[in-house]
Write a protein that holds these residues in place. Structure first.
Motif, mmCIF file in Angstrom:
data_model
loop_
_atom_site.group_PDB
_atom_site.id
_atom_site.type_symbol
_atom_site.label_atom_id
_atom_site.label_comp_id
_atom_site.label_asym_id
_atom_site.label_seq_id
_atom_site.Cartn_x
_atom_site.Cartn_y
_atom_site.Cartn_z
ATOM 1 N N ILE A 1 27.650 -0.153 5.153
ATOM 2 C CA ILE A 1 27.543 0.003 6.607
ATOM 3 C C ILE A 1 27.383 1.496 6.842
ATOM 4 N N VAL A 2 26.311 1.886 7.546
ATOM 5 C CA VAL A 2 26.020 3.298 7.756
ATOM 6 C C VAL A 2 25.926 3.587 9.258
ATOM 7 N N ALA A 3 26.720 4.535 9.708
ATOM 8 C CA ALA A 3 26.687 4.960 11.112
ATOM 9 C C ALA A 3 26.025 6.326 11.190
ATOM 10 N N HIS A 4 24.914 6.404 11.916
ATOM 11 C CA HIS A 4 24.238 7.683 12.149
ATOM 12 C C HIS A 4 24.745 8.234 13.471
ATOM 13 N N LEU A 5 25.461 9.351 13.402
ATOM 14 C CA LEU A 5 26.081 9.954 14.580
ATOM 15 C C LEU A 5 25.249 11.144 15.021
ATOM 16 N N GLY A 6 24.350 10.918 15.966
ATOM 17 C CA GLY A 6 23.503 11.976 16.490
ATOM 18 C C GLY A 6 23.590 12.012 17.996
ATOM 19 N N GLY A 7 22.536 12.547 18.635
ATOM 20 C CA GLY A 7 22.473 12.510 20.092
ATOM 21 C C GLY A 7 22.531 11.079 20.583
ATOM 22 N N GLY A 8 21.913 10.188 19.803
ATOM 23 C CA GLY A 8 22.061 8.758 19.956
ATOM 24 C C GLY A 8 22.731 8.241 18.702
ATOM 25 N N ILE A 9 23.474 7.166 18.817
ATOM 26 C CA ILE A 9 24.204 6.613 17.674
ATOM 27 C C ILE A 9 23.686 5.223 17.365
ATOM 28 N N SER A 10 23.381 4.978 16.097
ATOM 29 C CA SER A 10 23.066 3.628 15.655
ATOM 30 C C SER A 10 23.852 3.345 14.387
ATOM 31 N N ILE A 11 24.165 2.077 14.192
ATOM 32 C CA ILE A 11 24.951 1.653 13.034
ATOM 33 C C ILE A 11 24.234 0.451 12.420
ATOM 34 N N ASN A 12 24.040 0.460 11.097
ATOM 35 C CA ASN A 12 23.387 -0.688 10.487
ATOM 36 C C ASN A 12 24.112 -1.142 9.233
ATOM 37 N N VAL A 13 23.865 -2.400 8.882
ATOM 38 C CA VAL A 13 24.495 -2.982 7.700
ATOM 39 C C VAL A 13 23.401 -3.306 6.689
ATOM 40 N N HIS A 14 23.573 -2.796 5.468
ATOM 41 C CA HIS A 14 22.598 -2.936 4.392
ATOM 42 C C HIS A 14 23.124 -3.984 3.408
ATOM 43 N N ASP B 1 21.243 -6.393 9.956
ATOM 44 C CA ASP B 1 21.710 -6.362 11.345
ATOM 45 C C ASP B 1 22.066 -4.919 11.684
ATOM 46 N N LEU B 2 22.188 -4.653 12.966
ATOM 47 C CA LEU B 2 22.437 -3.279 13.395
ATOM 48 C C LEU B 2 22.936 -3.257 14.831
ATOM 49 N N VAL B 3 23.428 -2.107 15.198
ATOM 50 C CA VAL B 3 23.773 -1.822 16.592
ATOM 51 C C VAL B 3 22.922 -0.631 16.997
ATOM 52 N N CYS B 4 21.978 -0.844 17.906
ATOM 53 C CA CYS B 4 21.088 0.248 18.285
ATOM 54 C C CYS B 4 21.726 1.120 19.362
ATOM 55 N N ASP B 5 21.043 2.194 19.713
ATOM 56 C CA ASP B 5 21.687 3.223 20.534
ATOM 57 C C ASP B 5 21.868 2.851 21.994
ATOM 58 N N ASP B 6 21.352 1.683 22.412
ATOM 59 C CA ASP B 6 21.578 1.281 23.802
ATOM 60 C C ASP B 6 22.414 0.011 23.911
ATOM 61 N N GLU B 7 22.999 -0.428 22.795
ATOM 62 C CA GLU B 7 23.811 -1.647 22.847
ATOM 63 C C GLU B 7 25.163 -1.465 22.154
ATOM 64 N N GLY C 1 25.183 3.888 25.971
ATOM 65 C CA GLY C 1 25.567 2.803 25.076
ATOM 66 C C GLY C 1 25.775 1.500 25.835
ATOM 67 N N ARG C 2 26.627 0.650 25.287
ATOM 68 C CA ARG C 2 26.865 -0.675 25.870
ATOM 69 C C ARG C 2 27.525 -0.549 27.236
ATOM 70 N N LEU C 3 26.978 -1.277 28.226
ATOM 71 C CA LEU C 3 27.523 -1.256 29.582
ATOM 72 C C LEU C 3 27.781 -2.675 30.065
ATOM 73 N N ASN C 4 28.701 -2.811 30.980
ATOM 74 C CA ASN C 4 28.940 -4.098 31.615
ATOM 75 C C ASN C 4 27.683 -4.536 32.359
ATOM 76 N N GLY C 5 27.193 -5.737 32.059
ATOM 77 C CA GLY C 5 25.925 -6.204 32.627
ATOM 78 C C GLY C 5 25.901 -6.246 34.141
ATOM 79 N N LYS C 6 26.956 -6.777 34.750
ATOM 80 C CA LYS C 6 26.989 -6.883 36.205
ATOM 81 C C LYS C 6 27.003 -5.504 36.865
ATOM 82 N N ALA C 7 27.798 -4.609 36.307
ATOM 83 C CA ALA C 7 27.866 -3.261 36.870
ATOM 84 C C ALA C 7 26.523 -2.548 36.733
ATOM 85 N N LEU C 8 25.841 -2.757 35.606
ATOM 86 C CA LEU C 8 24.536 -2.125 35.399
ATOM 87 C C LEU C 8 23.513 -2.655 36.398
#
Length: 356
Positions: free
Chosen positions: A179-192, A199-205, A214-221
């Motif tokens: 599992i690798v987390a890239h910590l930059g201006g945007g953050i993404s995490i993926n599983v190899h 699978d992965l977590v992209c920088d807007d989820e 990053g991840r936001l409450n859908g109704k509030a957004l």
């Protein structure tokens, strides 16, 4: 045989270039492009002559001759869904880079690389593009049948770092789970999973980052989008570019945040701890994808230099697997290494095909 590879990596306000011979970096330079100059161009393609001249001027000023290079390695962009690994830059890929599915400065790299390769009488390749899609079908499903997850992450650096760590352990990357987390201006995490990013977590989820909400409450957004305060461009800017630490603390510079914390700023400490909490939570979630069978967790990217961020993450996730901190990014050498494997014949090269 040690191949000579010229590398091009275009960013939003810079163009990085380097020349490698085997593992040795013979030359490198980051060409900065002032924002005021870039504002003169209406679209990314309009920047091509400007960036091409900047590369030529830099090489001339530094006395670097590209004659005899074996290939050009260019950063891959957001031109369409791609496999991991190398693609030859040819007509289909060039067309896709001129009309990408998402606007991103990385799409310029292949075009510039192709022009250099044509002049030098060799081929240009991209490697582990931003748009690499290796995720499983089940990982792309959302709660709306007509909305699929976008599998974008920092593939180039995360896979290169995972390969490097596997080699240091005396193992093959293809035989291990990371599992690798890239910590930059945007953050993404993926599983190899045995050489594939399943699978992965992209920088807007996922977690907030220095520049992204990053991840936001859908109704509030949705409420924000229809509040009348923002048009689409302004809303996009708020969640990507002006979110995260910028929104909370007015800065994206982790060095400044760390300094504030050391000087007793409790609010800065709380916000940074929240970001670390979110990163750790998403790393733990991805461990479920491989049934908890994780050989190593890697924290990389510029943010991995920040001890105040990294240390609490390590403490939260150490129960899953050993945690290795590899600060910075090795994108340039990763591009050179990938194309070298192609030239050596140990890795195949793909030809991009548009989806019907």
């Amino acid at each position: 045989m040690a191949y000579r590879i010229f590398v091009i990596n275009t960013g939003s306000t810079s163009t990085k270039i380097a020349l490698f011979e085997g593992e040795e970096e013979l030359y490198s330079r980051t060409i900065d492009h002032p924002v005021q100059e870039l504002k003169c161009f209406q679209g990314l393609d309009d920047q091509l002559p400007y960036r091409k001249k900047a590369i030529a001027d830099a090489l001339a000023a530094d006395g670097v001759d590209l004659a005899g290079i074996s290939a050009v390695a260019a950063r891959g962009g957001t031109f369409g869904y791609a496999k991991g690994g190398a693609y030859l830059v040819e007509e289909n890929l060039l067309e896709a880079c001129h009309h990408p599915i998402t606007t991103h400065p990385s799409n310029l790299s292949a075009i510039l690389g192709y022009d250099v390769a044509q002049e030098m009488g060799c081929s240009a390749y991209i490697y582990d593009a931003v748009c690499v899609n290796e995720v499983t079908d089940v990982a792309r499903v959302t709660g709306l049948h007509d909305v699929k997850r976008r599998p974008f992450s920092h593939v180039l650096n995360t896979r290169a770092v995972a390969r490097e760590q596997a080699a240091k352990m005396g193992c093959r990357y293809e035989d291990m789970n990371f599992i690798v987390a890239h910590l930059g201006g945007g953050i993404s995490i993926n599983v190899h999973d045995h050489g594939r990013i399943v699978d992965l977590v992209c920088d807007d989820e996922g977690p907030m980052s220095p520049e992204r909400a990053g991840r936001l409450n859908g109704k509030a957004l949705i409420d924000l989008c229809f509040s009348g305060k923002y048009d689409k461009a302004a809303m996009m800017r708020r969640i990507k570019g002006a979110g995260g630490l910028i929104d909370h603390l007015g800065t994206s510079d982790l060095r400044e945040v760390s300094s504030r914390i050391r000087n007793g700023d409790d609010h800065a400490a709380f916000v940074l701890s929240a970001m670390g909490y979110q990163i750790a939570k998403d790393i733990a979630a991805l461990s479920a994808v491989v049934g908890g069978k994780v050989d190593q967790i890697i924290l990389t990217g510029g943010g991995a230099y920040c001890e105040e961020l990294v240390r609490p993450i390590q403490e939260r996730i150490a129960y899953i697997a050993p945690v290795n901190v590899v600060p910075g990014a090795i994108e340039m050498v990763a591009l050179a290494r990938g194309v070298t494997r192609v030239l050596e014949g140990s890795e195949e090269v793909h030809i991009f095909q548009k989806e019907a």
